[in-house]
Scaffold this active site. Structure first.
Site, mmCIF file in Angstrom:
data_model
loop_
_atom_site.group_PDB
_atom_site.id
_atom_site.type_symbol
_atom_site.label_atom_id
_atom_site.label_comp_id
_atom_site.label_asym_id
_atom_site.label_seq_id
_atom_site.Cartn_x
_atom_site.Cartn_y
_atom_site.Cartn_z
ATOM 1 N N ARG A 192 -24.292 33.851 -37.581
ATOM 2 C CA ARG A 192 -23.173 34.766 -37.317
ATOM 3 C C ARG A 192 -23.393 35.390 -35.950
ATOM 4 O O ARG A 192 -24.500 35.854 -35.639
ATOM 5 C CB ARG A 192 -23.091 35.880 -38.370
ATOM 6 C CG ARG A 192 -22.906 35.401 -39.791
ATOM 7 C CD ARG A 192 -21.500 34.864 -39.993
ATOM 8 N NE ARG A 192 -21.258 34.575 -41.389
ATOM 9 C CZ ARG A 192 -20.941 33.362 -41.844
ATOM 10 N NH1 ARG A 192 -20.851 32.342 -41.014
ATOM 11 N NH2 ARG A 192 -20.723 33.179 -43.122
ATOM 12 N N ALA A 212 -5.851 54.664 -25.459
ATOM 13 C CA ALA A 212 -7.049 54.437 -26.273
ATOM 14 C C ALA A 212 -8.269 54.346 -25.374
ATOM 15 O O ALA A 212 -8.150 54.122 -24.179
ATOM 16 C CB ALA A 212 -6.892 53.150 -27.078
ATOM 17 N N ILE A 232 -28.658 38.929 -27.910
ATOM 18 C CA ILE A 232 -28.187 37.964 -26.917
ATOM 19 C C ILE A 232 -27.816 38.667 -25.613
ATOM 20 O O ILE A 232 -28.073 38.179 -24.530
ATOM 21 C CB ILE A 232 -26.951 37.198 -27.445
ATOM 22 C CG1 ILE A 232 -27.264 36.498 -28.757
ATOM 23 C CG2 ILE A 232 -26.398 36.232 -26.412
ATOM 24 C CD1 ILE A 232 -28.345 35.449 -28.669
ATOM 25 N N GLU A 289 -10.412 51.953 -14.028
ATOM 26 C CA GLU A 289 -9.315 51.926 -14.991
ATOM 27 C C GLU A 289 -7.985 52.063 -14.250
ATOM 28 O O GLU A 289 -7.791 52.961 -13.448
ATOM 29 C CB GLU A 289 -9.511 53.094 -15.968
ATOM 30 C CG GLU A 289 -8.578 53.134 -17.121
ATOM 31 C CD GLU A 289 -8.968 54.225 -18.109
ATOM 32 O OE1 GLU A 289 -8.849 53.962 -19.307
ATOM 33 O OE2 GLU A 289 -9.382 55.325 -17.691
ATOM 34 N N GLU A 315 -12.882 55.283 -12.683
ATOM 35 C CA GLU A 315 -12.727 54.599 -11.389
ATOM 36 C C GLU A 315 -12.376 53.121 -11.529
ATOM 37 O O GLU A 315 -11.789 52.528 -10.624
ATOM 38 C CB GLU A 315 -13.953 54.785 -10.513
ATOM 39 C CG GLU A 315 -15.216 54.168 -11.061
ATOM 40 C CD GLU A 315 -16.426 54.444 -10.191
ATOM 41 O OE1 GLU A 315 -17.271 53.540 -10.089
ATOM 42 O OE2 GLU A 315 -16.535 55.549 -9.637
ATOM 43 N N ARG A 358 -5.358 43.472 -19.581
ATOM 44 C CA ARG A 358 -6.489 43.218 -20.472
ATOM 45 C C ARG A 358 -7.113 41.874 -20.110
ATOM 46 O O ARG A 358 -6.534 40.815 -20.352
ATOM 47 C CB ARG A 358 -6.036 43.241 -21.939
ATOM 48 C CG ARG A 358 -5.582 44.613 -22.417
ATOM 49 C CD ARG A 358 -6.691 45.623 -22.290
ATOM 50 N NE ARG A 358 -6.407 46.855 -23.040
ATOM 51 C CZ ARG A 358 -7.256 47.839 -23.132
ATOM 52 N NH1 ARG A 358 -8.438 47.767 -22.553
ATOM 53 N NH2 ARG A 358 -6.943 48.926 -23.807
ATOM 54 N N PRO A 389 -12.944 42.378 -37.639
ATOM 55 C CA PRO A 389 -14.171 42.448 -38.444
ATOM 56 C C PRO A 389 -14.870 41.110 -38.652
ATOM 57 O O PRO A 389 -15.987 41.083 -39.149
ATOM 58 C CB PRO A 389 -13.681 43.022 -39.776
ATOM 59 C CG PRO A 389 -12.248 42.634 -39.848
ATOM 60 C CD PRO A 389 -11.749 42.662 -38.425
ATOM 61 N N GLY A 390 -14.252 40.019 -38.242
ATOM 62 C CA GLY A 390 -14.907 38.719 -38.359
ATOM 63 C C GLY A 390 -16.092 38.571 -37.423
ATOM 64 O O GLY A 390 -16.974 37.758 -37.667
ATOM 65 N N GLU A 395 -9.095 61.001 -24.089
ATOM 66 C CA GLU A 395 -8.451 59.755 -23.675
ATOM 67 C C GLU A 395 -6.959 59.940 -23.423
ATOM 68 O O GLU A 395 -6.414 59.409 -22.466
ATOM 69 C CB GLU A 395 -8.672 58.651 -24.716
ATOM 70 C CG GLU A 395 -10.047 58.057 -24.693
ATOM 71 C CD GLU A 395 -10.372 57.281 -23.423
ATOM 72 O OE1 GLU A 395 -9.453 56.802 -22.717
ATOM 73 O OE2 GLU A 395 -11.572 57.142 -23.119
#
Length: 180
Positions: free
Chosen positions: A36, A75, A13, A139, A137, A63, A113-114, A91
């Site tokens: 799925r 992270a 997709i 972040e 750049e 976020r 995990p779904g 990181e």
């Protein structure tokens, strides 16, 4: 009982910089079929780092999917072919300006995990030294320090709701509560 879903066909997709999205037609254990949507991700690393003064290094970061700022452990995503330990060290320094001399592997978790295969490796260290922040750049993060009591209060008050951070906090609190 066999719970496995067998992929009959898949369709790409979207192929992006961080994720790829596929649509899978699957055969269910009962013989029926279902669609799925699957997000493919190269994986990520996260580090719970504690300073010599006993402060946990966190970052504030907006976020976009949530439309607000989270407080979480440093992270980031793995680059293709990158070693997880090296990525975790990279990181930590990029986002906080602290360099780990060693890391302890806490564990690996699937955050969602779904629909996603993203595997996050979580590390712990209290063996750090000052390094140099070097953000990407695009972040924007702000490093902050939390004491262990700050962490306990933030968790009790539901101010921290990032899964990898909560898992790392459990480990950090266990380590430091047992070392007293």
């Amino acid at each position: 009982m066999n719970f496995e879903e067998k992929t009959i066909e898949k369709e790409s997709i979207y192929q992006g910089r961080i994720i790829d999205v596929e649509k899978h037609l699957v055969s269910l254990p009962n013989g029926e079929t279902a669609l799925r949507e699957v997000v493919k991700h190269n994986g990520a690393v996260a580090v719970c780092a504690v300073t010599p003064e006993g402060k946990v290094i966190l970052v504030k970061q907006f976020r976009k999917p949530l439309e607000h700022t989270l407080v979480e452990i440093p992270a980031g995503k793995l680059e293709p072919g990158e070693d997880r330990v090296s990525a975790a060290m990279r990181e930590l320094e990029e986002e906080t300006g602290y360099r780990a001399r060693s890391l302890q592997h806490i564990g690996d978790v699937y955050g969602t995990p779904g629909f996603s295969n993203e595997l996050i490796s979580i590390y712990f260290t209290d063996d750090i030294e000052k390094g140099e922040m070097n953000l990407d750049e695009d972040e924007f993060v702000e490093p902050i320090l939390y004491s262990l009591s700050d962490i306990e209060n933030a968790v009790k008050n539901r101010e921290i709701n990032d899964a990898k951070t909560l898992i790392a906090f459990q480990h950090a609190l266990l380590v430091y509560n047992h070392s007293k």
